[in-house]
Write an enzyme that holds these catalytic residues in place. Sequence first.
Site, PDB file in Angstrom:
ATOM      1  N   ARG A 109      83.844  28.323  64.909  1.00 32.81           N
ATOM      2  CA  ARG A 109      82.751  27.694  64.153  1.00 32.81           C
ATOM      3  C   ARG A 109      83.266  26.534  63.314  1.00 32.81           C
ATOM      4  NH1 ARG A 109      78.920  33.069  62.896  1.00 32.81           N
ATOM      5  NH2 ARG A 109      78.093  33.063  65.027  1.00 32.81           N
TER       6      ARG A 109
ATOM      7  N   HIS B 208      75.558  25.804  69.934  1.00 33.39           N
ATOM      8  CA  HIS B 208      76.582  26.760  70.398  1.00 33.39           C
ATOM      9  C   HIS B 208      77.378  27.381  69.249  1.00 33.39           C
ATOM     10  CE1 HIS B 208      80.032  23.591  71.052  1.00 33.39           C
ATOM     11  NE2 HIS B 208      79.330  23.321  69.987  1.00 33.39           N
ATOM     12  N   GLU B 209      78.068  28.464  69.587  1.00 30.74           N
ATOM     13  CA  GLU B 209      78.844  29.251  68.602  1.00 30.74           C
ATOM     14  C   GLU B 209      77.959  29.736  67.451  1.00 30.74           C
ATOM     15  OE1 GLU B 209      81.730  30.203  69.341  1.00 30.74           O
ATOM     16  OE2 GLU B 209      82.479  28.723  70.782  1.00 30.74           O
ATOM     17  N   GLY B 210      76.755  30.147  67.758  1.00 31.23           N
ATOM     18  CA  GLY B 210      75.819  30.603  66.725  1.00 31.23           C
ATOM     19  C   GLY B 210      74.916  29.469  66.316  1.00 31.23           C
TER      20      GLY B 210
END
Lengths: 599, 599
Positions: free
Chosen positions: B306, B449-451
Amino acid sequence: MPSPVLSRRDLDFLLYDWLDIESLTARDRFAEHSRETFDAVLDLSADIATKHFATHNKKGDAQEPRIGEDGRVEIIPEVKDALDLFCKAGLLAGGFDEEHGGMQLPVAVQRASMAWFQAANAGTSAYPFLTAANANLLVTHGSDEQIETFVPPMLEGRFFGTMCLSEPQAGSSLADITTRAVPAADGTYRLTGTKMWISGGDHELTENIVHLVLAKIPGGPDGVKGISLFIVPKFLVEADGTLGERNDVALVGLNHKMGNRGTTNTLLNFGEGVHTPGGEAGAVGYLLGEPHKGLSYMFHMMNEARIGVGFLATSLGYAGYLQSLDYARTRTQGRPLGAKDPASPQVPLVEHADVRRMLLAQKSYVEGALALGLYCSKLVDVQRTAESDDERTRAGLLLDLLTPIAKSWPSQWCLEANSLAIQVLGGYGYTREFDVEQFYRDNRLNPIHEGTHGIQGLDLLGRKVIMQGGAALALLGEAVGETIARATQAGGDAAAYAQQLGAAVARVAETTATLWSTGDPAVALANSSVYLEAVGHVVVAWMWLEQLLAVGDREGDFFDGKRAAARYFFRFELPRTGPQFDLLASLDRTTLDVSPSVL
Amino acid sequence: MPSPVLSRRDLDFLLYDWLDIESLTARDRFAEHSRETFDAVLDLSADIATKHFATHNKKGDAQEPRIGEDGRVEIIPEVKDALDLFCKAGLLAGGFDEEHGGMQLPVAVQRASMAWFQAANAGTSAYPFLTAANANLLVTHGSDEQIETFVPPMLEGRFFGTMCLSEPQAGSSLADITTRAVPAADGTYRLTGTKMWISGGDHELTENIVHLVLAKIPGGPDGVKGISLFIVPKFLVEADGTLGERNDVALVGLNHKMGNRGTTNTLLNFGEGVHTPGGEAGAVGYLLGEPHKGLSYMFHMMNEARIGVGFLATSLGYAGYLQSLDYARTRTQGRPLGAKDPASPQVPLVEHADVRRMLLAQKSYVEGALALGLYCSKLVDVQRTAESDDERTRAGLLLDLLTPIAKSWPSQWCLEANSLAIQVLGGYGYTREFDVEQFYRDNRLNPIHEGTHGIQGLDLLGRKVIMQGGAALALLGEAVGETIARATQAGGDAAAYAQQLGAAVARVAETTATLWSTGDPAVALANSSVYLEAVGHVVVAWMWLEQLLAVGDREGDFFDGKRAAARYFFRFELPRTGPQFDLLASLDRTTLDVSPSVL
C-alpha cells in the site's frame, strides 16, 4: 441488456414538470408543436441513439480514424450508417426554422434530443453537433446566397461543417492567429495558413465539408479586432449546387487523443498549393458577414457550443452513472457491517453506504448538470420568443452569465462522476471490457475545448459578472431569490436548503464586490478558477432546490430519488464553497506572487 | 531533452535535510552504509530509470502485452532489457539482508530508488516491485528451504513473483475466495481455483514465476479465518535449483486496462488439468507458514504494498508536474492581463496566474505526498532498528495509522495533479503525443488496487484510529503537536500555519470521538471515505509544516519553492477539511438512509 444511457423519466420531469416546455407551444414560433411532437422526437432520439450509436461506441474508440494509403480518412462504417439514419430522421435540423428545412423545435427539446446521442456515442455525435452549430452561424450571419448554397445540404447531412479557430501557436490566444485571407479579383478571398484541433476536419462521411475559418485580412487591425470569418468548402459548389473543383484544403495529420477518439481531429493546411482552384494560390474562401467581425460571430456560435459541451459532459456522466448503478445493484460483494457469519451470502454493492455515497454523488452531479443545461436552453428559447423586449433581454443576460458555468461545471463534476463510476466497478471499471473508462477518457476533453476551464473563469469573473454594471449578476440574485422565497414558503427541507442557498448567494455578491474593490484586475482575477467553481456549485444548488420544488409532495421512488440527491448536494457539496469564498474574500496573492523560477 | 521524471534535489532535501537518513548509519543494520553509498544508489537509479525505463514508457503503453499464437505472452523486448539491467545492478534486492544477497539499504532509500523507476515507467517497474514484495513475504514467513529455493533467484531477477488474492467473485471481499488447497500425500498441497487481476501473472521475462496464492484448506473455518497462503511456482524447482515440470497454472486471459498497460494483468486457472505434475490433479503448492494464517501474512505484505502504491501514485504525479512545468516555461500563449498591444510577443504560459495555480497545486500534492511516503518509509526503518522497544512500538503504531493515508492520499491527489498537468498542456496534453495523458490513465488504477479508496477509509476509521484504545491516533496527535511546538517557536508563516494545523488536528480528535460516540458502527462508518480524505489533508499539511521547518531561513529558489507550496497548501487545501469535519460531526445519515430503489 445494456444500461440505458440517459433517463427519459428524468427528461420528462425536467422538461414538462419543471420547465413547462409545453407552454412554449403558445408562442408563434412553436405553434405547430405539442407535447406529442416533442415526445415523438425524444422517443425517436432514444431509439436511434440506443440502437445505432451506443452499439459502435466501443468499436469507434478501439479503431480510431486513420489515414489510409490513398490519403483519405478511414472511419469504421457504422459511423456513416448511424449518421445517415440520424440525418434522414431530420434530427440534425431539429432546431432550425421550417424555411430552412428544420423542425423549429424549442432549443430545450432539441438539446434533450441531442443529449441521447452524446450519451450514446460522444465521438459519432460530434459530427452533427458541429455541423448544426456551423449551419446556425451561417443562417445568422450569411448572405441569402451563402445560406442557400450551404445550409440545406448541411441540414440534410450531405455536407458536414467544422469550426477552424485554433492554430499550432494560437489556442486560447486567438488574437495570435496568422492565417491570412487575401482578396481576389472576383470578390472572394484566398486563404493561407494552418489550423489545429479541427474536429471533423476531414473524412468521407459526406460529399463535402464546410469549414468556417478565422483569418486576418492584410491591412486590418492587430489582434482580435482584425479577425474575419470565412466559408471555405472542401469542394467548391457550383451555382446549381453540384460539387466543383477541390479546394486547397489539405489534411496534414490526425491528432491521437486519450479519448473522444471517434471524432477525427485534424491539422489542416489552407492554401499550401496541393489544389489550386482557378489557378490562384490559396484556398477559396467567402467572407461571412462583415470584415473584422469574425470573432464576434464566432463567439455567438461558441456560446452555444459551450452549452453543448456542458451537455456532452453531462451526458457522459449520466451514462456512467446509470451503468455503475446497474452494476452496483447486480454485483454482489461483501456483507453488511457487523454481519458475523462469513457463510452468509454476499450482498449487492449498493448495500454498502460508501457505494451509495458514490452513486448519490454521481446522481447529484449529472441530474444537477442536466437541469442547468436545460434551464439555459430554455433561456435561449425565451430570449428568442418572449413577447416583451424586457423578458428577452433579461433571458439573454442571465444566459450570458450562466454560459461559462453551464460549460465548466459539468466538465468538472460529470468527469468526477465518471471517475466515481469507475470506482464503483472497481478493477472491472478500469478495464476496456466495460464502458465507464471510455466515458472518463472521453469526458476529460471537456474542460479543455471550446475555451479551457481557466478561460471560463476569466469570462465569468472578468466579463460576465461586471458587464452592464453587474446587471446579470443582479438578475441571477433575483432569480435565485424568487426560488428561495417559494422554498421558504414550502417549508421542510426546502426551507432549510433555501436558507443555506440564500447565504451562499449573498457570499457570491459580497465576494464579487470584494474582488473588484481593489481596482486591480490582476488581483481580482488571480483566483478566477476558484471563483468559477464556487459560483458553479451555488448555481447547481439552486437547480437542486428548483427540482425539489417541482417534486412537491409527490410520492414514489423517482421523487424520493430527487429528494435524496438534493439532500446530498446541500449537505456534501454546497458547503465546499465556504473555504473557496473565504480564500477569494482574502484577496489571496499566492498565485500572483509566486515567481516562476521557484516552481 | 525530455523532462526529468523526479527531482533529485527534492529527494536530497527530504532524505538528508529533513529526515536525516544519514543518522541511520549509526545503527548496526546500516553500519556498512554512508551518504556516499546512498547517493550512489540514487544516482544509479536515476540513470537507469531515465535511460532504460522512461524510454519505452510510451511504447509499452501503445503496444500492450498480448497472447501470441503459441499461447505465450508477448511483451516488447525493451521491458526485459530494462529489467535485466535493473536486476543486475542489484536494485531489486536493495532493501534485503546481505545474507540473502541484498544491499541492506534503509527502506527510505530503497523506496526513493524505486520511485525513479515508478516515475519513469509504471508498467515495467511493477514486475520487480511485486517480486520484491513477494520475496519479502517469503523471507519473513517461509521455511529455510523455501527461502533458499525461491528467494535468491528472485533477487537475482531469474524468477519474478506475484500475489494471487482476488477471484472473479471476490475482490474486496477476500472472505469469499473459493480456491481450494487439498493436502497431498507428500506434504504438499494441490490447488484448484481461478484468480483474477494477477499482475505479472504470466510472461516470458524470467525463467519462472513464483505465485503466492490465497486458498482454503477444506475443513478449515469459514471466512477470512480459513485462508492459508501457498507458494505455487509456474515451474516446479528441483532440489538442485534447476527447473522441473510445468505446474498446473494456466493463463486464461489478459485484462485490457485503461492505463498501466505495460504490466500484464491476468486471469489464471490453478489445477485445471492442463499440466498435472506427478499425475495428481491440481497445481502443486507449498504451505507458507501455518495453516489458516494466510491473510495475516498477506496483510503484512499488503501494508508495504500500500505504501508502494502511494509511491507509484506520487511518482506519476511528480513526472506529470515536471513535464507540465517544463511546458509552461517554454510554450508561449497570450499576454499578461491589461497588456493592450496585440502586437506584443506572447508570454510563456507560466506568466498566467491560473497556470501558476495549477503548477503550485501539483507541486503541493506531489512533494507533500513524497514527503509522506518517505516519512512512512523511515518509520519502517525505525520500527525495525530503533534501540528501544518503546520507540519501535511507537513507530509501528504510527505507521499502521498512516498506511491507509499513504496509500489513498497520493492515489487521489497525485491523480488530480496529473489532471492539472493535462490542463496546463491544453489540447496537446490530451493527445498521446505527450506523456501526461498516460500518467493520468496509469494513475487512475491506484485508488482501486491493493484495497480500494473505500476500503482504506474503513481501515482508518474502523480499525486504525480505535485500535489499542486510540493509541495510534494519540501518537499522531503527539507527533503533530511536537511539530506545532517547533513551528510556533519559529514564528512567521510557520507559526501561523501551526495554529491552523493545531485546530485541524483537534478536529480530527473531536470528530473521531463524535463518530464513535453513538456505538453504532454503521453510523460511525457511513462517511468513512470523507473521514479518510479529511484526515489525509491534515496529515499532508503536517508534512508541509515539517518541510517548512526543515527549510528554515535558507535562501534560494528551491527553498522559496517549498515556501510557496506550503503557503498554497495551507491557504487552498487545508481549509477544504472544514466542511468535511462539519459533515462528519453532524453524524450525517444521507448515505445510510437512502434506499437503493430510489437511486
